[in-house]
Motif scaffolding. Structure first.
Motif, PDB file in Angstrom:
ATOM      1  N   PRO A 133       0.811  -1.224   0.000  1.00 31.24           N
ATOM      2  CA  PRO A 133       0.000   0.000   0.000  1.00 31.24           C
ATOM      3  C   PRO A 133       0.845   1.276   0.000  1.00 31.24           C
ATOM      4  CG  PRO A 133      -0.922  -1.585   1.542  1.00 31.24           C
ATOM      5  CD  PRO A 133       0.398  -2.140   1.091  1.00 31.24           C
ATOM      6  N   VAL A 134       2.002   1.241   0.647  1.00 29.65           N
ATOM      7  CA  VAL A 134       2.876   2.418   0.674  1.00 29.65           C
ATOM      8  C   VAL A 134       3.363   2.750  -0.728  1.00 29.65           C
ATOM      9  CG1 VAL A 134       5.092   3.319   1.486  1.00 29.65           C
ATOM     10  CG2 VAL A 134       3.605   2.035   3.047  1.00 29.65           C
ATOM     11  N   PHE A 135       3.849   1.744  -1.439  1.00 29.21           N
ATOM     12  CA  PHE A 135       4.381   1.985  -2.777  1.00 29.21           C
ATOM     13  C   PHE A 135       3.269   2.266  -3.784  1.00 29.21           C
ATOM     14  CE2 PHE A 135       7.808  -0.670  -0.861  1.00 29.21           C
ATOM     15  CZ  PHE A 135       8.798   0.304  -0.882  1.00 29.21           C
ATOM     16  N   GLU A 136       2.124   1.656  -3.593  1.00 31.02           N
ATOM     17  CA  GLU A 136       0.973   1.948  -4.454  1.00 31.02           C
ATOM     18  C   GLU A 136       0.598   3.425  -4.342  1.00 31.02           C
ATOM     19  OE1 GLU A 136      -2.500   0.523  -6.890  1.00 31.02           O
ATOM     20  OE2 GLU A 136      -0.415  -0.075  -6.543  1.00 31.02           O
ATOM     21  N   LYS A 137       0.583   3.944  -3.122  1.00 29.27           N
ATOM     22  CA  LYS A 137       0.236   5.344  -2.895  1.00 29.27           C
ATOM     23  C   LYS A 137       1.285   6.279  -3.498  1.00 29.27           C
ATOM     24  CE  LYS A 137      -1.107   8.592   0.756  1.00 29.27           C
ATOM     25  NZ  LYS A 137      -0.283   9.713   0.264  1.00 29.27           N
ATOM     26  N   ILE A 138       2.565   5.925  -3.353  1.00 34.70           N
ATOM     27  CA  ILE A 138       3.637   6.747  -3.928  1.00 34.70           C
ATOM     28  C   ILE A 138       3.452   6.869  -5.436  1.00 34.70           C
ATOM     29  CG2 ILE A 138       6.111   6.822  -4.423  1.00 34.70           C
ATOM     30  CD1 ILE A 138       6.498   5.419  -1.671  1.00 34.70           C
ATOM     31  N   LEU A 139       3.245   5.748  -6.095  1.00 35.61           N
ATOM     32  CA  LEU A 139       3.104   5.746  -7.549  1.00 35.61           C
ATOM     33  C   LEU A 139       1.830   6.463  -7.989  1.00 35.61           C
ATOM     34  CD1 LEU A 139       4.217   2.044  -8.163  1.00 35.61           C
ATOM     35  CD2 LEU A 139       5.524   4.095  -8.764  1.00 35.61           C
ATOM     36  N   ARG A 140       0.762   6.276  -7.243  1.00 31.89           N
ATOM     37  CA  ARG A 140      -0.507   6.936  -7.591  1.00 31.89           C
ATOM     38  C   ARG A 140      -0.404   8.453  -7.419  1.00 31.89           C
ATOM     39  NH1 ARG A 140      -3.551   4.618  -4.039  1.00 31.89           N
ATOM     40  NH2 ARG A 140      -3.482   6.321  -2.533  1.00 31.89           N
ATOM     41  N   ASP A 141       0.247   8.884  -6.334  1.00 33.04           N
ATOM     42  CA  ASP A 141       0.289  10.310  -6.019  1.00 33.04           C
ATOM     43  C   ASP A 141       1.195  11.106  -6.945  1.00 33.04           C
ATOM     44  OD1 ASP A 141      -1.468   9.792  -4.010  1.00 33.04           O
ATOM     45  OD2 ASP A 141      -0.039  10.067  -2.360  1.00 33.04           O
ATOM     46  N   ILE A 173      -0.483 -11.873  -6.077  1.00 31.39           N
ATOM     47  CA  ILE A 173      -0.292 -11.014  -4.906  1.00 31.39           C
ATOM     48  C   ILE A 173      -0.501  -9.535  -5.225  1.00 31.39           C
ATOM     49  CG2 ILE A 173       2.215 -10.669  -5.168  1.00 31.39           C
ATOM     50  CD1 ILE A 173       2.295 -11.176  -2.027  1.00 31.39           C
ATOM     51  N   LEU A 174      -0.378  -9.139  -6.498  1.00 36.60           N
ATOM     52  CA  LEU A 174      -0.593  -7.738  -6.880  1.00 36.60           C
ATOM     53  C   LEU A 174      -2.012  -7.467  -7.373  1.00 36.60           C
ATOM     54  CD1 LEU A 174       2.659  -6.649  -8.791  1.00 36.60           C
ATOM     55  CD2 LEU A 174       2.037  -6.219  -6.407  1.00 36.60           C
ATOM     56  N   ALA A 175      -2.912  -8.408  -7.161  1.00 35.85           N
ATOM     57  CA  ALA A 175      -4.262  -8.290  -7.720  1.00 35.85           C
ATOM     58  C   ALA A 175      -4.965  -7.000  -7.322  1.00 35.85           C
ATOM     59  CB  ALA A 175      -5.104  -9.493  -7.296  1.00 35.85           C
ATOM     60  N   SER A 176      -4.710  -6.502  -6.123  1.00 38.15           N
ATOM     61  CA  SER A 176      -5.400  -5.305  -5.632  1.00 38.15           C
ATOM     62  C   SER A 176      -4.590  -4.025  -5.832  1.00 38.15           C
ATOM     63  CB  SER A 176      -5.715  -5.468  -4.138  1.00 38.15           C
ATOM     64  OG  SER A 176      -6.537  -6.590  -3.913  1.00 38.15           O
ATOM     65  N   PHE A 177      -3.473  -4.115  -6.542  1.00 36.04           N
ATOM     66  CA  PHE A 177      -2.573  -2.970  -6.653  1.00 36.04           C
ATOM     67  C   PHE A 177      -2.323  -2.637  -8.123  1.00 36.04           C
ATOM     68  CE2 PHE A 177      -1.671  -5.186  -2.680  1.00 36.04           C
ATOM     69  CZ  PHE A 177      -1.811  -4.159  -1.757  1.00 36.04           C
ATOM     70  N   THR A 178      -3.214  -1.840  -8.677  1.00 34.39           N
ATOM     71  CA  THR A 178      -3.167  -1.511 -10.099  1.00 34.39           C
ATOM     72  C   THR A 178      -1.883  -0.794 -10.487  1.00 34.39           C
ATOM     73  OG1 THR A 178      -5.570  -1.321 -10.130  1.00 34.39           O
ATOM     74  CG2 THR A 178      -4.367  -0.329 -11.960  1.00 34.39           C
ATOM     75  N   TYR A 179      -1.477   0.167  -9.691  1.00 35.74           N
ATOM     76  CA  TYR A 179      -0.281   0.958 -10.032  1.00 35.74           C
ATOM     77  C   TYR A 179       0.977   0.098  -9.939  1.00 35.74           C
ATOM     78  CZ  TYR A 179      -3.046   5.219 -10.092  1.00 35.74           C
ATOM     79  OH  TYR A 179      -3.975   6.186 -10.415  1.00 35.74           O
ATOM     80  N   LEU A 180       1.037  -0.778  -8.959  1.00 35.69           N
ATOM     81  CA  LEU A 180       2.199  -1.662  -8.843  1.00 35.69           C
ATOM     82  C   LEU A 180       2.246  -2.674  -9.984  1.00 35.69           C
ATOM     83  CD1 LEU A 180       2.557  -2.355  -5.010  1.00 35.69           C
ATOM     84  CD2 LEU A 180       4.245  -1.292  -6.523  1.00 35.69           C
ATOM     85  N   GLN A 181       1.082  -3.096 -10.470  1.00 37.87           N
ATOM     86  CA  GLN A 181       1.060  -3.986 -11.633  1.00 37.87           C
ATOM     87  C   GLN A 181       1.681  -3.297 -12.843  1.00 37.87           C
ATOM     88  OE1 GLN A 181      -2.806  -5.829 -12.433  1.00 37.87           O
ATOM     89  NE2 GLN A 181      -3.314  -5.671 -10.274  1.00 37.87           N
ATOM     90  N   GLU A 182       1.251  -2.078 -13.111  1.00 37.33           N
ATOM     91  CA  GLU A 182       1.788  -1.328 -14.247  1.00 37.33           C
ATOM     92  C   GLU A 182       3.278  -1.027 -14.049  1.00 37.33           C
ATOM     93  OE1 GLU A 182      -0.621   2.127 -14.493  1.00 37.33           O
ATOM     94  OE2 GLU A 182      -2.420   1.058 -15.167  1.00 37.33           O
ATOM     95  N   TYR A 183       3.622  -0.666 -12.835  1.00 38.38           N
ATOM     96  CA  TYR A 183       5.011  -0.358 -12.495  1.00 38.38           C
ATOM     97  C   TYR A 183       5.913  -1.569 -12.740  1.00 38.38           C
ATOM     98  CZ  TYR A 183       8.908   0.290  -9.176  1.00 38.38           C
ATOM     99  OH  TYR A 183      10.141   0.362  -8.576  1.00 38.38           O
TER     100      TYR A 183
END
Length: 222
Positions: A133-141, A173-183
């Protein structure tokens, strides 16, 4: 650079794999000497060039640097890395945080069979609830490709290494993390990293029983 770096470690991932990833991402060719016996390790530890007595050992510019002396800043200085940029403190913070999770993955093959399933559940929960969630937020923001600034850093390399290692254990494991998937896809397609991920590279496969046995042999008490 006078000669290629040389890595001394058993033939597997362990704590050396992050160094392989970093070297490969920076486009630095390196050699390896695989340790198979306790005597090989003892000979390295007794050598006059070894600054520290622990593995992994990176041999470069006439020095053998053990794990305690391994420094990302050292590599950045002596290998001409372009993995840092002008955000050292933030990058170090992200790297150290990710290494906490990566350490669990490194130790997983050495657990007793009955403990491995429970360990995977624990790693999954920590990744999904604490780290991702921390890295997802960084990438999203910030809406950028990289974690820090506008170029590849060690933070990206270590995070991708950790994500891919976890996906071997938990494919979705990344199913709920759209930005991390793209990243993950974008970083994996950077030319030097894509080359390292391709078959035939020096990237090590998931640890097996042979690797675990070799590690126990190399690190056997005197």
């Amino acid at each position: 650079m006078e000669s290629r770096p040389k890595l001394h470690y058993p033939n597997g991932r362990g704590r050396m794999e992050s160094i392989r990833w970093a070297l490969a991402a920076a486009g630095v060719e390196f050699d390896e000497e695989f340790l198979e016996t306790r005597d090989q390790l003892q000979n390295l530890q007794n050598g006059e060039c070894l600054l520290h007595k622990s593995l992994p050992i990176l041999e470069i510019i006439g020095l053998r640097i053990g794990e305690n002396g391994f420094s990302n800043n050292f590599l950045d200085t002596h290998l001409g890395f372009r993995l840092y940029g002008n955000y050292l403190t933030k990058i170090d913070m992200y790297v150290e945080g990710t290494l906490d999770l990566l350490e669990m993955i490194i130790m997983h093959p050495f657990l007793k069979p009955d403990d491995k399933e429970k360990d995977v559940v624990g790693m999954t929960q920590k990744a999904i609830l604490r780290y991702f969630p921390v890295f997802e937020k960084i990438l999203r923001d910030h809406g950028q490709t990289f974690l820090v600034g506008n170029q590849l850093s060690l933070a990206d390399v270590i995070l991708l290494q950790t994500i891919l290692a976890l996906e071997e254990l938990v494919p979705n494991i990344l199913a709920s993390f759209t930005y991390l998937q793209e990243y993950s896809v974008k970083i994996s397609n950077i030319p030097t990293i894509k080359k390292f991920l391709a078959p035939g590279s020096k990237k090590k496969p998931p640890p097996d029983d042979v690797y675990v046995k070799t590690v126990y042999t190399v690190f056997a008490p005197l």
